[in-house]
Design a protein around this motif. Structure first.
Motif, mmCIF file in Angstrom:
data_model
loop_
_atom_site.group_PDB
_atom_site.id
_atom_site.type_symbol
_atom_site.label_atom_id
_atom_site.label_comp_id
_atom_site.label_asym_id
_atom_site.label_seq_id
_atom_site.Cartn_x
_atom_site.Cartn_y
_atom_site.Cartn_z
ATOM 1 N N GLY A 35 0.857 -1.292 0.107
ATOM 2 C CA GLY A 35 -0.102 0.073 0.128
ATOM 3 C C GLY A 35 0.603 1.268 0.220
ATOM 4 N N ASP A 36 0.590 2.133 -1.102
ATOM 5 C CA ASP A 36 1.514 3.420 -1.046
ATOM 6 C C ASP A 36 0.969 4.075 0.205
ATOM 7 O OD1 ASP A 36 2.738 2.432 -3.396
ATOM 8 O OD2 ASP A 36 1.290 3.298 -4.897
ATOM 9 N N ALA A 37 -0.224 4.568 0.383
ATOM 10 C CA ALA A 37 -0.545 5.359 1.389
ATOM 11 C C ALA A 37 -0.390 4.705 2.650
ATOM 12 C CB ALA A 37 -1.848 5.619 1.201
ATOM 13 N N LEU A 38 -0.290 5.325 3.732
ATOM 14 C CA LEU A 38 -0.132 4.460 5.110
ATOM 15 C C LEU A 38 -1.312 3.698 5.270
ATOM 16 C CD1 LEU A 38 1.511 7.336 7.198
ATOM 17 C CD2 LEU A 38 2.581 5.378 6.619
ATOM 18 N N PRO A 39 -1.387 2.252 5.350
ATOM 19 C CA PRO A 39 -2.472 1.478 5.620
ATOM 20 C C PRO A 39 -2.330 1.233 7.029
ATOM 21 C CG PRO A 39 -0.669 0.409 4.512
ATOM 22 C CD PRO A 39 -0.106 1.686 4.489
ATOM 23 N N LEU A 40 -2.425 1.891 7.942
ATOM 24 C CA LEU A 40 -2.028 1.674 9.478
ATOM 25 C C LEU A 40 -3.067 0.507 9.807
ATOM 26 C CD1 LEU A 40 -1.595 5.368 10.643
ATOM 27 C CD2 LEU A 40 0.223 3.731 9.991
ATOM 28 N N ALA A 41 -4.499 0.590 9.737
ATOM 29 C CA ALA A 41 -5.120 -0.328 10.081
ATOM 30 C C ALA A 41 -4.835 -1.553 9.500
ATOM 31 C CB ALA A 41 -6.652 0.200 10.068
ATOM 32 N N LYS A 42 -4.806 -1.674 8.273
ATOM 33 C CA LYS A 42 -4.071 -3.014 7.684
ATOM 34 C C LYS A 42 -3.189 -3.605 8.518
ATOM 35 C CE LYS A 42 -2.938 -5.067 3.001
ATOM 36 N NZ LYS A 42 -2.871 -4.581 1.761
ATOM 37 N N ALA A 43 -2.042 -2.632 8.543
ATOM 38 C CA ALA A 43 -0.777 -3.344 9.261
ATOM 39 C C ALA A 43 -0.786 -3.831 10.307
ATOM 40 C CB ALA A 43 0.177 -2.128 9.241
#
Length: 295
Positions: A63-71
């Motif tokens: 993910g280019d944008a910060l996928p914080l929830a996914k991470a």
């Protein structure tokens, strides 16, 4: 104290020096974690030392944008510990962090625990001792400053929190069972903002209990911030709108109110409208100096 396995989970994009300090803090624990999971949101895996007293597992998150929830979801899915101790890569845990996590869960199994965070100023020399392998405790205790909006937990073991909006991603501790009861984080939140507040609502709905946790301090390493974070304007607006759709209220009001004062948005109880986007010059003017520790 009952033996409970503990997975420490952190997210990384850049911040190699910060990660080095976090790992040094974990290596100095009174009770070692059972593992560290590093979910990295970059092309190349971060460096980790080969001789840690606990295993380190690296997970790459696309993910280019910060996928914080996914991470965070992926890290939690891979964790083997009974207790999940989420720790921002910018944080250096004191030696009691893992020990206090276990003690808290022993006492309050359904709890979600927020340890005290103290913010450090900029320091190009870092925060390790002369060996460069362990945190310099004296320097950390001298330099760390509590956020003025947060309570002093120096004389506190645990203290109940009524407002689940207090939960933040810097440091929080809970069992995997409690994490699963809330369904993890909503991966529709991408980029800066709102995924933690949404998760707090999910925890509340699932019947979890929220507490401040004393007896340990996480020291937040300095990085440049923007007040307000205009560089994240698009994701703040998008995520705040999604939160409103889910919970019928706004979050990040402090930033949205600032955006409105600048003529960037209009907002009422039911709707947010973008008037214009911030210019590069406006974003640059919000960048804070090294003396500013928190927003």
């Amino acid at each position: 104290m009952t033996y409970r396995s503990v997975s420490v989970l952190t997210l990384v994009r850049g911040r190699q020096v910060h990660l080095d300090h976090l790992i040094a803090g974990l290596c100095a624990q009174a009770r070692m974690p059972d593992e560290l999971i590093v979910a990295f949101m970059q092309d190349v895996a971060p460096r980790v030392p080969p001789d840690c007293p606990f295993p380190i597992r690296l997970l790459q998150i696309d993910g280019d944008a910060l996928p914080l929830a996914k991470a965070r979801n992926h890290a939690a899915d891979q964790a083997e510990g009974e207790i999940l101790a989420f720790l921002d890569v910018d944080c250096i845990p004191d030696r009691n962090f893992v020990k206090r996590a276990i003690e808290a869960v022993d006492q309050l199994p359904d709890g979600v625990f927020l340890p005290e965070v103290r913010y450090l100023p900029g320091n190009p020399d870092g925060w390790l001792d002369h060996t460069q392998r362990a945190p310099d405790v004296t320097k950390l205790e001298w330099a760390g400053k509590r956020h003025p909006a947060k309570p002093d937990l120096s004389m506190c073991a645990t203290r109940a929190i009524q407002d689940f909006g207090e939960i933040w991603g810097l440091a929080f501790i809970l069992t995997g069972k409690t994490w699963d009861s809330a369904g993890g984080m909503d991966e529709r939140y991408v980029g800066y903002g709102a995924e933690e507040t949404d998760f707090g609502r999910r925890l509340e709905r699932a019947g979890a209990e929220l507490y401040w946790l004393g007896g340990t301090v996480c020291y937040h390493q300095h990085h440049t911030i923007n007040k307000p974070p205009l560089q994240h304007f698009e994701s703040i607006v998008r995520n705040a709108t999604l939160f409103h759709e889910c919970w019928h209220e706004w979050c990040m009001d402090y930033w949205l109110d600032d955006f409105a004062r600048r003529g960037l948005i209009e907002r009422d109880a039911d709707k947010l409208t973008v008037i214009r986007h911030p210019t590069a010059s406006e974003i640059a003017k919000t960048t804070q100096g090294p003396e500013v520790r928190f927003s």
